[in-house]
Design an enzyme around this catalytic site. Structure first.
Site, short mmCIF file in Angstrom:
data_model
loop_
_atom_site.label_atom_id
_atom_site.label_comp_id
_atom_site.label_asym_id
_atom_site.label_seq_id
_atom_site.Cartn_x
_atom_site.Cartn_y
_atom_site.Cartn_z
CG HIS A 33 45.22 30.95 33.87
ND1 HIS A 33 45.08 30.66 32.54
CD2 HIS A 33 45.70 29.83 34.44
CE1 HIS A 33 45.45 29.42 32.30
NE2 HIS A 33 45.84 28.88 33.46
CG ASP A 34 48.96 29.64 35.37
OD1 ASP A 34 48.63 30.17 36.46
OD2 ASP A 34 48.76 28.44 35.11
CE LYS A 93 51.76 28.08 36.96
NZ LYS A 93 51.20 26.78 36.52
CG HIS A 130 51.74 31.89 39.51
ND1 HIS A 130 51.51 30.90 40.42
CD2 HIS A 130 50.62 31.93 38.71
CE1 HIS A 130 50.32 30.36 40.20
NE2 HIS A 130 49.76 30.96 39.17
CG HIS A 139 44.22 31.95 38.48
ND1 HIS A 139 45.21 32.91 38.49
CD2 HIS A 139 44.87 30.77 38.26
CE1 HIS A 139 46.39 32.35 38.28
NE2 HIS A 139 46.20 31.04 38.14
CG HIS A 140 46.16 29.84 42.17
ND1 HIS A 140 45.93 28.49 42.06
CD2 HIS A 140 46.97 30.19 41.15
CE1 HIS A 140 46.61 28.03 41.02
NE2 HIS A 140 47.24 29.03 40.44
CG ASP A 196 44.11 26.73 36.07
OD1 ASP A 196 44.63 26.15 35.10
OD2 ASP A 196 44.76 27.13 37.05
#
Length: 373
Positions: A227-228, A231, A256, A280-281, A309
């Site tokens: 998911h990240d 970053k 990101h 996911h954000h 998350d």
């Protein structure tokens, strides 16, 4: 064969596919039961299942059974001590009665077959994992023709199991690679490694309790950790900054998800991971980023991982905040805080499921306590 090789099957599913491919069809001469088994790596027992057939269709399969190939049944299984790869046997050729013929067979096999065995054909399965296929009770007598058909079936089953083993090794390498990439992306932040593993578990628990297909649950359980991944393109000074971010820094970190989608590319195997990285954000009410998606326009995988998350972020220590206990985190999911509005940020159906299984989240988090990952 092409249909089988292009999918991931369990050993049992491979057996069913091969049996149906060779034996299927009304009017086709075939046995009423087939025992497909392979030698155990540790104990040497021949382990497998008995499949009962009707007109070539699998109508029932047994639990796994084991046969000792070294004591008394060498000719039956066609493995240890048998001089031929194939054995064709009819009761009238070797015994004075059907009842006497039953003494040749292991008790566990007779119990699972469930009726008197009058004939059988067995063929050895060669390859990296040797085994045997034993077909019982052909109409009339078992013949050399039946042996030829079973030989073809054994070749198919041996081939698909070899392919399956190779696919499993490839799958292990694939999972290892994405785990390594996910860990690299988390290296700049605290709690290295544990966060991504926990989010995997949370996401899998949510997906399973939604009643989603097992294949989807499996994929999201390893894809959530990506998911990240975006970053990796965000400066560590921003990721580790103590206190609130300014507008410029917020703009950088909110890129990101886009970076993550770009990094994961267009591989079909990474489709779910790509969805997660990008979405996911996003918030249920459309107030999230990067695309302001709303409601069910947000991919389900993204909605699942968002909740997973956020829970782990609340439980974890960050440069800008202390960790919360489980009860405090649940309170945020019920009532919100200065950053989180649960009714507007999360899929309401997912939120309901979360509250039903929140004890599982607590257990997952605690299971990593003190581990050095």
């Amino acid at each position: 064969m092409q249909e089988i090789c292009c999918k991931r099957f369990t050993g049992e599913e491979l057996s069913v596919k091969a049996l149906q491919m060779v034996l299927k069809g009304k009017g086709r001469r075939g046995p009423t039961s087939v025992f497909v088994a392979f030698n155990g790596e540790v104990d040497g027992l021949l382990r497998g299942r008995v499949f009962h057939l009707h007109d070539g269709e699998i109508v029932e399969r047994s639990e796994e059974i084991a046969v000792n190939t070294l004591i008394g049944y060498a000719n039956f299984v066609g493995i240890a001590g048998a001089h031929a790869d194939v054995v064709v046997s009819n009761w009238s050729d070797s015994c004075e009665s059907v009842e006497k013929y039953q003494e040749f067979f292991p008790t566990v096999v007779k119990e699972v077959v469930g009726y008197a065995i009058r004939n059988f054909v067995t063929y050895r399965i060669s390859g990296e994992t040797p085994g045997a296929i034993i077909a019982f009770n052909y109409p009339g007598r078992a013949t050399d023709y039946d042996a030829d058909v079973l030989r073809g079936l054994a070749v198919v089953i041996g081939s698909v199991f070899t392919i399956s083993d190779q696919m499993r090794e490839t799958e292990k390498a694939f999972i290892y690679t994405i785990e390594a990439l996910a860990r690299a992306c988390e290296a700049a932040e605290e709690d290295t490694g544990k966060h991504i593993l926990r989010v995997n578990r949370y996401a899998g628990a949510l997906a399973a309790n939604m009643g989603l297909p097992a294949d989807y649950v499996e994929v999201i359980t390893y894809s959530a950790q990506m998911h990240d991944v975006g970053k990796i393109k965000v400066p560590a000074a921003i990721l580790l900054k103590e206190g609130p971010l300014d507008e410029r820094e917020l703009g950088v970190i909110r890129m990101h998800p886009v970076y993550g989608e770009q990094i994961l590319g267009d591989s079909p195997r990474l489709r779910i991971a790509r969805e997660i990285a990008l979405s996911h954000h996003e918030n249920w009410d459309g107030s999230g980023y990067p695309n302001g998606l709303r409601g069910e326009d947000i991919p389900l995988s993204g909605r699942i991982v968002k909740l997973a998350d956020v829970y782990d972020a609340l439980r974890s220590r960050r440069s800008y905040k202390p960790p919360l206990c489980h009860a405090e985190a649940i309170g945020v999911f019920r009532d919100g805080d200065h950053r989180i509005d649960p009714r507007n940020h999360f899929d309401p159906n997912l939120l309901t499921i979360f509250f039903k299984i929140e004890h599982m989240f607590e257990h997952i988090y605690d299971s990593f306590a003190g581990e050095n990952l």
